[in-house]
Design a protein around this motif. Structure first.
Motif, PDB file in Angstrom:
ATOM      1  N   GLN B 159     -31.343   5.688 -22.873  1.00 31.46           N
ATOM      2  CA  GLN B 159     -29.987   6.022 -22.426  1.00 31.46           C
ATOM      3  C   GLN B 159     -29.559   7.365 -23.019  1.00 31.46           C
ATOM      4  O   GLN B 159     -30.121   7.836 -24.010  1.00 31.46           O
ATOM      5  N   VAL B 160     -28.605   7.983 -22.341  1.00 32.40           N
ATOM      6  CA  VAL B 160     -27.994   9.182 -22.896  1.00 32.40           C
ATOM      7  C   VAL B 160     -26.518   8.863 -23.095  1.00 32.40           C
ATOM      8  O   VAL B 160     -25.909   8.168 -22.286  1.00 32.40           O
ATOM      9  N   SER B 161     -25.938   9.380 -24.206  1.00 28.73           N
ATOM     10  CA  SER B 161     -24.539   9.042 -24.473  1.00 28.73           C
ATOM     11  C   SER B 161     -23.866  10.181 -25.229  1.00 28.73           C
ATOM     12  O   SER B 161     -24.490  11.195 -25.558  1.00 28.73           O
ATOM     13  N   GLY B 162     -22.577  10.027 -25.460  1.00 32.43           N
ATOM     14  CA  GLY B 162     -21.827  11.012 -26.231  1.00 32.43           C
ATOM     15  C   GLY B 162     -21.127  12.053 -25.377  1.00 32.43           C
ATOM     16  O   GLY B 162     -20.819  13.151 -25.827  1.00 32.43           O
ATOM     17  N   LEU B 163     -20.863  11.696 -24.105  1.00 35.45           N
ATOM     18  CA  LEU B 163     -20.236  12.668 -23.204  1.00 35.45           C
ATOM     19  C   LEU B 163     -18.816  13.028 -23.664  1.00 35.45           C
ATOM     20  O   LEU B 163     -18.323  14.118 -23.395  1.00 35.45           O
ATOM     21  N   ARG B 164     -18.189  12.083 -24.405  1.00 35.72           N
ATOM     22  CA  ARG B 164     -16.782  12.253 -24.759  1.00 35.72           C
ATOM     23  C   ARG B 164     -16.491  13.571 -25.470  1.00 35.72           C
ATOM     24  O   ARG B 164     -15.449  14.185 -25.274  1.00 35.72           O
ATOM     25  N   THR B 165     -17.418  14.028 -26.286  1.00 36.75           N
ATOM     26  CA  THR B 165     -17.157  15.228 -27.079  1.00 36.75           C
ATOM     27  C   THR B 165     -17.565  16.523 -26.372  1.00 36.75           C
ATOM     28  O   THR B 165     -17.397  17.611 -26.909  1.00 36.75           O
ATOM     29  N   ALA B 166     -18.104  16.382 -25.159  1.00 36.40           N
ATOM     30  CA  ALA B 166     -18.588  17.579 -24.451  1.00 36.40           C
ATOM     31  C   ALA B 166     -17.420  18.419 -23.941  1.00 36.40           C
ATOM     32  O   ALA B 166     -16.351  17.885 -23.635  1.00 36.40           O
ATOM     33  N   PRO B 167     -17.588  19.751 -23.875  1.00 38.75           N
ATOM     34  CA  PRO B 167     -16.516  20.612 -23.373  1.00 38.75           C
ATOM     35  C   PRO B 167     -16.221  20.311 -21.898  1.00 38.75           C
ATOM     36  O   PRO B 167     -17.136  20.130 -21.108  1.00 38.75           O
ATOM     37  N   GLY B 168     -14.932  20.245 -21.577  1.00 40.54           N
ATOM     38  CA  GLY B 168     -14.534  20.004 -20.187  1.00 40.54           C
ATOM     39  C   GLY B 168     -14.457  18.534 -19.838  1.00 40.54           C
ATOM     40  O   GLY B 168     -14.119  18.165 -18.706  1.00 40.54           O
ATOM     41  N   PHE B 169     -14.766  17.658 -20.803  1.00 38.50           N
ATOM     42  CA  PHE B 169     -14.808  16.227 -20.497  1.00 38.50           C
ATOM     43  C   PHE B 169     -13.453  15.699 -20.061  1.00 38.50           C
ATOM     44  O   PHE B 169     -13.339  15.012 -19.033  1.00 38.50           O
ATOM     45  N   GLU B 170     -12.414  16.050 -20.828  1.00 34.01           N
ATOM     46  CA  GLU B 170     -11.118  15.419 -20.604  1.00 34.01           C
ATOM     47  C   GLU B 170     -10.579  15.703 -19.193  1.00 34.01           C
ATOM     48  O   GLU B 170     -10.147  14.792 -18.488  1.00 34.01           O
ATOM     49  N   SER B 171     -10.670  16.979 -18.778  1.00 29.90           N
ATOM     50  CA  SER B 171     -10.131  17.313 -17.457  1.00 29.90           C
ATOM     51  C   SER B 171     -10.928  16.613 -16.362  1.00 29.90           C
ATOM     52  O   SER B 171     -10.363  16.134 -15.375  1.00 29.90           O
ATOM     53  N   ALA B 172     -12.239  16.540 -16.521  1.00 31.98           N
ATOM     54  CA  ALA B 172     -13.065  15.879 -15.503  1.00 31.98           C
ATOM     55  C   ALA B 172     -12.771  14.380 -15.480  1.00 31.98           C
ATOM     56  O   ALA B 172     -12.725  13.756 -14.423  1.00 31.98           O
ATOM     57  N   ARG B 173     -12.566  13.810 -16.690  1.00 29.96           N
ATOM     58  CA  ARG B 173     -12.310  12.369 -16.759  1.00 29.96           C
ATOM     59  C   ARG B 173     -11.025  12.008 -16.006  1.00 29.96           C
ATOM     60  O   ARG B 173     -10.983  11.022 -15.268  1.00 29.96           O
ATOM     61  N   VAL B 174      -9.987  12.831 -16.177  1.00 28.91           N
ATOM     62  CA  VAL B 174      -8.718  12.533 -15.523  1.00 28.91           C
ATOM     63  C   VAL B 174      -8.906  12.452 -14.003  1.00 28.91           C
ATOM     64  O   VAL B 174      -8.380  11.566 -13.336  1.00 28.91           O
ATOM     65  N   ILE B 175      -9.689  13.384 -13.477  1.00 33.97           N
ATOM     66  CA  ILE B 175      -9.828  13.455 -12.023  1.00 33.97           C
ATOM     67  C   ILE B 175     -10.774  12.395 -11.473  1.00 33.97           C
ATOM     68  O   ILE B 175     -10.551  11.823 -10.414  1.00 33.97           O
ATOM     69  N   PHE B 176     -11.852  12.094 -12.219  1.00 34.00           N
ATOM     70  CA  PHE B 176     -12.857  11.190 -11.656  1.00 34.00           C
ATOM     71  C   PHE B 176     -12.811   9.780 -12.249  1.00 34.00           C
ATOM     72  O   PHE B 176     -13.257   8.838 -11.616  1.00 34.00           O
ATOM     73  N   ALA B 177     -12.328   9.651 -13.472  1.00 30.71           N
ATOM     74  CA  ALA B 177     -12.386   8.336 -14.108  1.00 30.71           C
ATOM     75  C   ALA B 177     -11.058   7.932 -14.739  1.00 30.71           C
ATOM     76  O   ALA B 177     -11.012   7.016 -15.548  1.00 30.71           O
ATOM     77  N   GLY B 178      -9.990   8.587 -14.334  1.00 28.42           N
ATOM     78  CA  GLY B 178      -8.693   8.264 -14.924  1.00 28.42           C
ATOM     79  C   GLY B 178      -8.048   7.059 -14.258  1.00 28.42           C
ATOM     80  O   GLY B 178      -8.674   6.356 -13.460  1.00 28.42           O
TER      81      GLY B 178
END
Ligand SMILES: Nc1ncnc2c1ncn2[C@@H]1O[C@H](COP(=O)(O)OP(=O)(O)OP(=O)(O)O)[C@@H](O)[C@H]1O
Ligand SMILES: [Mg+2]
Lengths: 252, 344
Positions: B159-178
């Motif tokens: 598995q791959v993990s740790g996306l939370r700390t990646a740059p740009g995560f928050e804005s992408a999360r709001v649009i796709f997973a908010g």
């Protein structure tokens, strides 16, 4: 002549499906192509309609040699073909079939559905085709109705030459009569019609010229004035063979 | 004249039957029954929070089911669609976490890869004329291997993990997973994406030339080509649409859970097809509806969560799946018989 072939030929590997066939179709005339099974009728019209490319002789459009790369190319030159078995898509409605491949457009590639429905109804009506409901799937139409819709479609889309591959062969007497009437109507509208059939009794009443094919070669192209129905029938059936058959089938 | 009269009456009955027998009909009836069944026994199920809960799996499944429905109407299958959601998620997370790529850029790259795979599926199917079932079974297995193999190579785990700390995560999360709050209830943003996809697909099918070509390419490809429909191009575009949907769902999942298992998505491909079939798509192509597929996905969402709400064993979900599929195919066959019956 709109469309003409000069000593045209086509081979599939070692099979010479067509050899040295010359024929033509003029505006407002019906050219009938007659011949037995495997005579090369379908091969000939597939060359005319861009499905196959000829490998001998010449194909002339308005007197200029051409070779169509695809059915689309032939269509773009106003040559429309109605194939007996694959004329229409059974699960799609009449109006969707009517405009398939040439849909009227609004902006953004939108399909102008309202216009398509209305024009399909009007055009069918103008050809005297009585379809109860243009929303019904084509599969629910009878064979004759389906052929008629396909003919009306080609006429409406501005075809100059209409090619019909055995449109009447699967039909009963009455339905065949209906289709023959639409062929005549398309001719009266100024289209050149190429009408393929097994049946001289269907060909003779509407035909202006008759091309007889036998085993890939031409038995000649006749104008209506030069040939009688009886002569056509006997040429078609291979006269002597028919007599032979009659003899064989006679009761002892 | 009496004959004509009888004919007119027949036509009226035919019109009534036609309005009733739509591709979505089976799915709508099924959805009502399934809802009534679970709602009657579980108050949570019918509460707004419960609805938000089962609409979520319906949404992610629905995005795929709608794309697969378009493809099936166009006469093809895509068995690689499920693993492709994994592939796109893995690319996104790996690029962002292992190589420090901005999440948005990583999503663009995974989109490009997805579209490449989709067009490859389409090109191979249309060029070779092989059944898409076989071609995409091949790409399914290959992608499955790549997903696991490459992930192990890079991370040493599956598995791959740790996306939370990646740059740009928050804005992408709001649009796709908010989530969106309506009243007291949080609805997943994926539901919006799903509704948009369904509306768009329906519009394309019913109101554009491309829609006409999709029905025709699936109904009778040769006939379509003979009247000038670019059937091959249409089909390649459909495979790419499916790949796009897989990218969307893969990204939604990756951004939601911030990690991706290398074996994710395997087995989902059949669920998509089943949802599309329940929604009225014929396995033989040329007939079906995007709305139907979306409703098929709702049925799955309700059953998936409803069984949990009732405290049943999750194994019953499989039984349910099979029963729905059989019923739906039977209903579909009736529709097709009707549509193809030739009046003499
Ligand atoms: N694609 C092909 N490959 C090989 N041979 C072919 C091909 N198409 C036609 N032929 C052969 O060419 C000959 C002429 O076939 P064609 O279909 O033109 O006959 P036809 O006159 O239309 O017959 P029918 O009345 O049965 O439709 C036949 O011997 C046929 O086997
Ligand atoms: Mg033939």
């Amino acid at each position: 002549m709109i469309l003409q072939t000069r000593a045209i030929g086509k081979a599939f590997g070692s099979v010479l499906a067509l050899r040295e066939v010359s024929m033509g179709v003029a505006a407002g005339q019906v050219t009938c192509v007659l011949g037995d099974n495997g005579a090369g009728k379908s091969t000939l019209i597939k060359i005319l309609s861009g499905v196959h490319r000829h490998d001998a002789g010449e194909l002339l459009l308005d007197g200029v040699p051409v070779s169509f790369a695809s059915p689309r190319a032939a269509l773009d030159h106003g040559i429309a073909t109605v194939y007996q078995d694959l004329a229409m898509i059974p699960l799609m409605s009449v109006w969707r079939n009517f405009f398939l491949g040439s849909e009227p457009r609004k902006s953004f590639g939108r399909f102008d559905v309202a216009t398509a429905r209305r024009v399909a109804r009007e055009e069918l009506h103008a050809m005297g085709i009585d379809i109860r409901d243009v929303d019904q799937p084509v599969g629910t139409l009878s064979g004759g109705e389906r052929q008629s819709v396909a003919i009306a479609r080609a006429v409406h889309l501005g075809a100059r030459v209409l090619i019909l591959d055995e449109p009447t062969s699967a039909l009963g007497v009455k339905q065949a009569g209906v289709v023959l009437r639409y062929i005549a109507r398309a001719r009266d509208r100024g289209l050149g019609v190429v009408f393929i059939t097994h049946n001289p009794h269907h060909a003779y009443p509407v035909g202006d010229r008759f091309l007889l094919l036998n085993r890939g070669t031409s038995l000649g192209e006749y104008a209506k004035a030069d040939i009688t129905r009886e002569r056509l029938t006997s040429l078609m059936a291979g006269g002597a063979e028919l007599e032979q058959l009659e003899h064989e089938l006679r009761r002892e | 004249m009496t004959a004509v009269k009888a004919d007119e009456r027949l036509a009226d009955v035919g019109r009534l039957r036609r309005t009733l027998i739509r591709p979505e009909l089976g799915a709508v009836v099924g959805a009502i029954i399934v809802f009534a069944f679970f709602a009657a026994q579980s108050p949570v199920f019918r509460s707004p929070a419960g609805i938000a809960n089962w609409l979520d799996p319906a949404a992610t499944l629905g995005i795929m089911a709608v794309a697969i429905a378009l493809l099936m109407i166009g006469g093809e299958f895509d068995l690689s669609a499920g693993v492709l959601t994994g592939t796109t998620g893995l690319i996104l997370v790996t690029l962002a976490t292992e190589y420090g790529v901005n999440v948005w850029l990583a999503m663009l790259i995974s989109l490009a890869v997805a579209l490449g795979i989709g067009s490859l599926n389409g090109i191979v199917v249309t060029r070779t004329k092989l059944p898409s079932f076989i071609v995409t079974l091949g790409s399914f297995l290959m992608l499955q291997g790549i997903n696991l193999g490459v992930t192990k190579l890079i991370t040493g785990t599956v598995q791959v993990s740790g996306l939370r700390t990646a740059p740009g995560f928050e804005s992408a999360r709001v649009i796709f997973a908010g989530t969106i709050q309506i009243g007291q209830v949080h609805f997943r943003v994926a539901i919006l994406w799903w509704l948009t996809a369904t509306a768009l697909a329906t519009w394309v099918l019913m109101r554009t030339r491309a829609g006409n070509w999709i029905f025709a390419a699936g109904g009778n490809e040769q006939a379509a080509r003979a009247v000038g429909v670019p059937a091959a191009r249409t089909k390649i575009a459909l495979f790419m649409t499916t790949a796009f949907a897989a990218w969307l769902v893969g990204s939604i999942m990756a951004l939601r859970y911030t990690s991706v298992q290398a074996n994710i998505g395997i087995g989902q491909e059949f669920i998509y097809i089943i949802a599309a079939v329940i929604g009225g798509c014929l396995l033989t192509g040329g007939y079906g509806s995007a709305i139907g597929a979306a409703i098929g996905a709702v049925i799955f969402g309700m059953a998936d969560k409803g069984i949990v709400f009732l405290g049943w064993d999750a194994d019953w979900f499989k039984f349910f799946l099979g029963a729905m599929l059989l019923l739906a195919t039977l209903a579909n066959r009736l529709v097709r018989r009707y549509a193809e019956e030739v009046k003499r």
